[in-house]
Design an enzyme around this catalytic site. Structure first.
Site, PDB file in Angstrom:
ATOM      1  N   SER A  57       0.813  -1.209   0.000  1.00  0.00           N
ATOM      2  CA  SER A  57       0.000   0.000   0.000  1.00  0.00           C
ATOM      3  C   SER A  57       0.853   1.270   0.000  1.00  0.00           C
ATOM      4  O   SER A  57       1.616   1.515  -0.913  1.00  0.00           O
ATOM      5  CB  SER A  57      -0.964  -0.036   1.193  1.00  0.00           C
ATOM      6  OG  SER A  57      -1.907   0.985   1.137  1.00  0.00           O
ATOM      7  N   ASP A  70      -6.049   2.059  -3.519  1.00  0.00           N
ATOM      8  CA  ASP A  70      -7.297   1.897  -2.788  1.00  0.00           C
ATOM      9  C   ASP A  70      -7.588   3.113  -1.907  1.00  0.00           C
ATOM     10  O   ASP A  70      -8.600   3.158  -1.224  1.00  0.00           O
ATOM     11  CB  ASP A  70      -7.297   0.614  -1.957  1.00  0.00           C
ATOM     12  CG  ASP A  70      -6.272   0.607  -0.824  1.00  0.00           C
ATOM     13  OD1 ASP A  70      -5.426   1.521  -0.774  1.00  0.00           O
ATOM     14  OD2 ASP A  70      -6.315  -0.331   0.007  1.00  0.00           O
TER      15      ASP A  70
END
Length: 447
Positions: free
Chosen positions: A102, A247
């Site tokens: 991430s 995301d």
């Protein structure tokens, strides 16, 4: 529930460090594959990744593990986390995998797993996979014609782009908008610019030249100064900053100021309410979201359901209580009408639709409420459990008492790094600063 490998968001750690190695990745493939192998068809798993150099290593090891237990592997290449979740469903796969850490630095990496319906695995299923990892994996091996094979899926990128475009409301395009898009040198560096351009926007890109080492480095949602500067330079209408696996999204207004996830969620909540799309009578957010958001939603007759920090907990509450909008202040926005996880591009498209429909500036659209003074500090520690020390416990209790019923103090350990988050908020900014400072000092004394 003690887990050896899985954390709050899959398996994450330093690539080739003490935990995340090719050996572990292969065993994860064997263990997870075994749990999802069904004998009535050729079982398939889709694997996406971000742009970290170590992704090649982990992808290859996972592929070996999955094929060894009889699963066919479909390699998607660099692809956002939400795209992997969507493609798991679209391709009728038995399992989806995203290789990413991430927003972490390039030398970290991680493995996230998705069920056939695109949702992340339960804690219980992750524990079962852990037990298989530590078992005699030779007993899991397939043989002969049952061994799987690997494919490179060249159409996956186009599938996701078309899917994202279809989430924009009908009769809305982005023509006339000048958009600065920062892809963090990460997973969306190809798909996001194409989607926005095909919808009619003028797209100015940064963070689209990954080299394996520059993911999230001075670009992306965790470093919004880069996109803010480009917005001011190009006199753009909006800046969109994604994180390494796309995301998460942070919005920059036309003045170069950051719009956080709380204001973002307020816009979506009101827009969807007016379009009769909002389900559940409110939205879901975490304990970190500002009191100003809660008060604003109440003024609209909407509720705010709070959860612990983590997009998986937001999603669990949304599913359990019937909400279709949720997210985090940090920019994870979950719109369950479209996705099963946070999707930075899809969320940004919803805001761009409001921008086109209302014909006002982003700074006006996203000024929905006045934030209650809030202060967040991240306190690093070397080892141990600082939150279990008596003086820290007492400092937290004293701080809560000082803030009273009109304020909030949230102290929690990060699930991905050795950091204690200390957040305080109340109408009195000076009081908040004092309380947060006292708790921070107590942690530092024992850390």
């Amino acid at each position: 529930m003690v887990r050896k490998y899985f954390g709050t968001d899959g398996i994450r750690g330093l690539a080739n460090g003490s935990k995340l190695t090719p050996e572990l990745a292969m065993k994860v493939g064997m263990a997870a594959g075994t749990k999802f192998v069904r004998g009535d068809h050729r079982n398939r798993v889709v694997i996406g990744k971000d742009t970290r150099r170590s992704g090649y290593m982990i992808e290859t090891a996972l592929t070996a593990g999955f094929t060894a237990v009889g699963m066919d592997v479909y390699l998607l290449g660099p692809m956002p986390t939400p795209a992997v979740a969507m493609l798991t469903r679209s391709l009728r796969a038995d399992l989806g995998v995203m290789i990413s850490a991430s927003h972490n630095p390039y030398d970290d990496n991680g493995i996230k797993l998705f069920r056939p319906d695109g949702y992340k695995l339960s804690d219980e299923l992750e524990l079962e996979i852990e037990r298989l990892i530590d078992s005699d994996t030779s007993k899991l091996l397939a043989h002969g014609m049952n061994i799987g094979r690997a494919h490179r899926d060249e159409e996956a990128r186009t599938r996701y782009i078309e899917y994202a475009k279809r989430t924009l409301p009908r009769n809305v395009d982005l023509s006339g908008l000048r958009v600065v898009l920062d892809c963090a040198n990460g997973a969306a560096y190809k798909v996001a610019p194409i989607a926005l351009w095909e919808l009619g926007a003028e797209v100015i890109t940064i963070g689209v030249e990954p080299d394996g080492y520059n993911i999230n480095h001075k670009v992306g949602s965790t470093a919004p100064d880069a996109v803010a500067a480009k917005v001011r330079e190009m006199r753009a209408d909006i800046g969109i900053a994604l994180d390494g696996d796309a995301d998460r999204v942070i919005i920059i207004d036309e003045k170069g100021s950051v719009v956080d996830g709380d204001q973002f969620m307020a816009v979506i909540a009101q827009s969807w309410m007016e379009r009769e799309m909002l389900v559940g009578g409110g939205i879901v957010a975490t304990i970190m979201s500002n009191l100003g958001l809660e008060r604003y939603l109440l003024s609209l007759g909407l509720t705010l359901e709070r959860t612990q920090v983590g997009d998986r907990y937001v999603l669990e509450a949304m599913r359990a209580k019937g909400f279709n909008v949720g997210g985090e202040q940090s920019g994870h926005i979950i719109l369950s009408d479209f996705t099963t996880t946070g999707d930075g591009l899809v969320a940004a498209l919803q805001l761009l639709a409001v921008l086109k429909q209302q014909e006002r500036s982003i700074s006006e659209i996203c000024a929905r409420f006045e934030k209650v003074p809030q202060l967040l500090r991240s306190v690093k520690f070397k080892s141990g459990k600082p939150l279990e020390h008596k003086q820290v416990i007492q400092a937290i209790a004293d701080g809560q008492a000082m803030l009273g019923k009109g304020g909030r103090l949230v102290v929690r350990a990060s699930g991905t790094e050795p950091v204690i988050r200390v957040m305080g908020e109340a109408d009195d900014a000076a009081l908040v600063s004092t309380v947060v400072g006292q708790v921070e000092a107590a942690i530092l004394q024992v850390a």
